[in-house]
Enzyme design. Structure first.
Site, PDB file in Angstrom:
ATOM      1  N   GLY A 149       0.031   0.294  -4.900  1.00  0.00           N
ATOM      2  CA  GLY A 149      -1.260  -0.485  -4.828  1.00  0.00           C
ATOM      3  C   GLY A 149      -2.254   0.182  -5.707  1.00  0.00           C
ATOM      4  O   GLY A 149      -2.848   1.290  -5.801  1.00  0.00           O
ATOM      5  N   CYS A 168      15.943  -5.817   6.391  1.00  0.00           N
ATOM      6  CA  CYS A 168      15.310  -7.020   6.400  1.00  0.00           C
ATOM      7  C   CYS A 168      15.688  -7.942   5.006  1.00  0.00           C
ATOM      8  O   CYS A 168      15.410  -7.331   3.958  1.00  0.00           O
ATOM      9  CB  CYS A 168      13.720  -7.104   6.328  1.00  0.00           C
ATOM     10  SG  CYS A 168      13.086  -8.790   6.168  1.00  0.00           S
ATOM     11  N   CYS A 187       0.848  -1.196   0.009  1.00  0.00           N
ATOM     12  CA  CYS A 187       0.015   0.070  -0.105  1.00  0.00           C
ATOM     13  C   CYS A 187       0.729   1.337  -0.162  1.00  0.00           C
ATOM     14  O   CYS A 187       2.039   1.263   0.323  1.00  0.00           O
ATOM     15  CB  CYS A 187      -0.667  -0.039   1.053  1.00  0.00           C
ATOM     16  SG  CYS A 187      -1.887  -1.101   1.450  1.00  0.00           S
ATOM     17  N   ASN A 204       0.224   0.883   5.831  1.00  0.00           N
ATOM     18  CA  ASN A 204       1.057   0.383   4.860  1.00  0.00           C
ATOM     19  C   ASN A 204       2.000  -0.891   5.636  1.00  0.00           C
ATOM     20  O   ASN A 204       2.680  -0.436   6.323  1.00  0.00           O
ATOM     21  CB  ASN A 204       1.922   1.164   4.099  1.00  0.00           C
ATOM     22  CG  ASN A 204       3.066   0.440   3.113  1.00  0.00           C
ATOM     23  OD1 ASN A 204       3.968   1.025   2.760  1.00  0.00           O
ATOM     24  ND2 ASN A 204       2.606  -0.497   2.644  1.00  0.00           N
ATOM     25  N   GLY A 205       1.761  -1.960   5.114  1.00  0.00           N
ATOM     26  CA  GLY A 205       2.522  -3.141   6.120  1.00  0.00           C
ATOM     27  C   GLY A 205       1.519  -4.367   6.435  1.00  0.00           C
ATOM     28  O   GLY A 205       0.650  -4.627   5.474  1.00  0.00           O
ATOM     29  N   CYS A 261      13.575 -12.804   2.692  1.00  0.00           N
ATOM     30  CA  CYS A 261      13.103 -13.421   1.486  1.00  0.00           C
ATOM     31  C   CYS A 261      14.279 -14.198   0.773  1.00  0.00           C
ATOM     32  O   CYS A 261      14.243 -15.119  -0.082  1.00  0.00           O
ATOM     33  CB  CYS A 261      12.329 -12.720   0.518  1.00  0.00           C
ATOM     34  SG  CYS A 261      12.838 -11.043   0.121  1.00  0.00           S
ATOM     35  N   TYR A 287      12.744  -2.730  -6.152  1.00  0.00           N
ATOM     36  CA  TYR A 287      11.489  -2.575  -7.002  1.00  0.00           C
ATOM     37  C   TYR A 287      10.438  -1.867  -6.418  1.00  0.00           C
ATOM     38  O   TYR A 287      10.001  -0.938  -7.256  1.00  0.00           O
ATOM     39  CB  TYR A 287      10.992  -4.048  -6.744  1.00  0.00           C
ATOM     40  CG  TYR A 287       9.793  -4.483  -7.647  1.00  0.00           C
ATOM     41  CD1 TYR A 287       9.720  -4.261  -8.948  1.00  0.00           C
ATOM     42  CD2 TYR A 287       8.431  -4.451  -7.162  1.00  0.00           C
ATOM     43  CE1 TYR A 287       8.636  -4.758  -9.756  1.00  0.00           C
ATOM     44  CE2 TYR A 287       7.220  -4.704  -7.546  1.00  0.00           C
ATOM     45  CZ  TYR A 287       7.308  -4.690  -9.070  1.00  0.00           C
ATOM     46  OH  TYR A 287       6.118  -4.883  -9.660  1.00  0.00           O
TER      47      TYR A 287
HETATM   48 FE1  SF4 Z   1      11.089  -6.983   2.037  1.00  0.00          FE
HETATM   49 FE2  SF4 Z   1      11.744  -9.745   1.663  1.00  0.00          FE
HETATM   50 FE3  SF4 Z   1      11.752  -8.672   4.198  1.00  0.00          FE
HETATM   51 FE4  SF4 Z   1       9.498  -9.004   2.927  1.00  0.00          FE
HETATM   52  S1  SF4 Z   1      11.113 -10.568   3.417  1.00  0.00           S
HETATM   53  S2  SF4 Z   1      10.114  -7.067   4.172  1.00  0.00           S
HETATM   54  S3  SF4 Z   1      10.071  -8.654   0.682  1.00  0.00           S
HETATM   55  S4  SF4 Z   1      13.259  -8.011   2.538  1.00  0.00           S
END
Ligand code: SF4
Length: 491
Positions: free
Chosen positions: A49, A453, A22, A123-124, A456, A262
């Site tokens: 979004g 983070c 979002c 957003n989140g 993924c 992205y």
């Molecule tokens: Fe971003 Fe990947 Fe962490 Fe999700 S898991 S918040 S897409 S870095």
């Protein structure tokens, strides 16, 4: 409100998927048409979004709202904007990651009772929403929709505290996950960012007031000046007294690195850096890590364009446009079989044989998620005459799902969770495949690993997550509850 009833992704959505959750915006300015400025800002945030859009305004006493399914340009009319009076506004563009895509889940969400009303845009994604939803339902709170955002709004309403600031802080202690929030009361605007800082949120200054937005491009769009980013665990209060900051006590950092790869617009700033330049650096990193004897470099438009330019500069190969993107292809057309799916890709991209014929082509893309689009792009480029196709990908292999607001498939659907890089290369039909390494990615963003983070890629989530979390978790609970109520009534 217009209704869309299908709660799951259409085949087209699956094919072109890697979606943000979002975009949010808020403004306090007694001298401006705040609804119209919010409308312009939502335009700038449309990429975050496209399922629904909404604006809520406050005039000192009353909150007004208009939200519906569709893109910003389809949702609002002159009349709907005129009715949104007041000097404070918040706005929201939605891509669903918690709760299905339907009108009752459009935001902002208004909750209230006889004495107090607020509107919230989020957003989140929360990782403990289902438990909190059940708790609120047992306390008698009624839900219109099935999103974690409505859980946040009701928690704020239910929280102990002498004022909204205390209630918001109390709620922040209870919710876990990713949340950048804008909250509207009849007289105040709040902006809130979670302790990890997963999603971006920034502050800008307008002539006689202030604005907050998911990205700085929305601040630019309304002619405001960028002030700063909202810190992790910070609450910003904007009212007649100006801006006040209430810092929290954040621990670990966890900005989503996909904002750099992205999601965010290339003309936005994150951590003081223009994303266009960062993406160019990703392309240069790919050229260093995966050099190849090619003739031309091109991107899969649009998100990889800056990275392709970076690759071209670093490798000395010419950058070309080999695929033209149709920007007006929506996500709603259906593609029932393989033939139609192939045509679907042609609806979105048109290759130019005049550019590609006989060439050894380096193709830069932002990521490979399920591996559904890339084989079709490769096939299309070969058909247009490309002699060799060398795929270069800015995101390292995605092996784990996201629980923080990115709709990124389940683990079983992620191609890199099941196949090695050579196997993926064979599967997509390319002559070579090179992913940017995590080290190379961090070099491009020019910041230490602990700021982000990267779950993924690594599976190392910044906070514990429930691995079987379902995007429709609250919806399933709500349905079960209504079945129980129906059964009791029948008895
Ligand atoms: Fe971003 Fe990947 Fe962490 Fe999700 S898991 S918040 S897409 S870095």
């Amino acid at each position: 409100m217009k209704k869309k009833t299908d709660s799951r992704r259409s085949p087209a959505e699956v094919l072109f998927s890697l979606h943000e959750s979002c975009g949010v915006f808020g403004i306090y300015s007694p001298s401006e048409d705040v609804a119209r400025l919010t409308f312009y800002a939502l335009f700038a945030l449309q990429h975050r979004g496209q399922e629904s859009a909404g604006i809520a305004t406050a005039d000192g006493k009353t909150l007004r709202i208009f939200a519906a399914m569709g893109r910003v340009s389809n949702v609002f009319t002159e009349e709907s904007l005129k009715n949104l009076t007041g000097s404070i506004a918040i706005g929201h563009n939605r891509y669903s990651t918690s709760g299905s895509s339907r009108a009752s889940n459009a935001q902002p969400i208004i909750v209230g009772n006889e004495t107090s009303t607020i509107a919230v845009a989020h957003n989140g994604n929360l990782v403990n929403a289902e438990h909190l939803y059940q708790e609120l339902v047992e306390l008698g709170y009624k839900f219109n929709g099935t999103t974690d955002s409505e859980v946040i709004a009701n928690l704020i309403l239910a929280a102990p505290g002498k004022n909204w600031l205390e209630k918001i802080r109390h709620t922040m202690h209870r919710i876990q996950g990713a949340y950048s929030l804008v909250i509207l009361t009849p007289t105040e605007l709040y902006a809130v960012r979670d302790p990890l800082g997963v999603r971006p949120l920034c502050l800008g200054r307008v002539d006689h007031g202030w604005a907050v937005a998911s990205e700085s491009c929305a601040i630019d769009q309304i002619g405001a000046s960028f002030e700063r980013e909202i810190e992790r665990d910070e609450i910003v209060l904007i009212n007649g007294d100006g801006v006040q900051s209430f810092p929290g006590d954040p621990g670990k950092r966890g900005l989503c690195i996909f904002e750099y790869i992205y999601f965010a617009r290339p003309d936005s700033l994150i951590n003081g850096k223009l994303l266009y330049a960062t993406r160019q650096a990703m392309g240069a990193g790919l050229a260093n890590e995966h050099p190849i004897d090619g003739d031309i470099v091109m991107s899969v438009p649009d998100s990889a364009t800056a990275a392709a330019n970076g690759y071209a500069t670093a490798s000395g190969l010419p950058a070309v446009e080999g695929l033209i993107k149709n920007r007006y292809v929506g996500r709603t057309f259906i593609m029932p079989d393989q033939h139609m799916r192939d045509l679907g890709v042609y609806m979105k991209f048109n290759p130019m044989p005049q550019v590609l014929d006989g060439e050894r082509v380096v193709v830069v893309d932002d990521s490979i998620v399920r591996g559904t689009t890339t084989p079709q792009v490769v096939k299309m480029l070969r058909k247009a005459g490309a002699k060799e196709i060398h795929m270069r990908i800015c995101a390292p292999p995605i092996k784990h799902p996201c629980y923080f607001g990115v709709d990124m498939a389940t683990r079983g659907e992620l191609i890199a969770a099941k196949k090695s890089v050579p196997e993926i290369c064979k599967y997509i039909g390319a002559d070579s495949l090179g992913y940017l390494s995590i080290k190379g990615l961090l070099k491009a963003v020019d910041q230490p690993r602990e700021n982000f983070c990267l779950a993924c890629f690594t599976g190392d989530y910044p906070i514990p997550v429930q691995l079987e979390m379902d995007k429709l978790g609250i919806e399933i609970l709500a349905n079960k509850r209504s079945e129980v109520c129906d059964a009791m009534e029948d008895d």
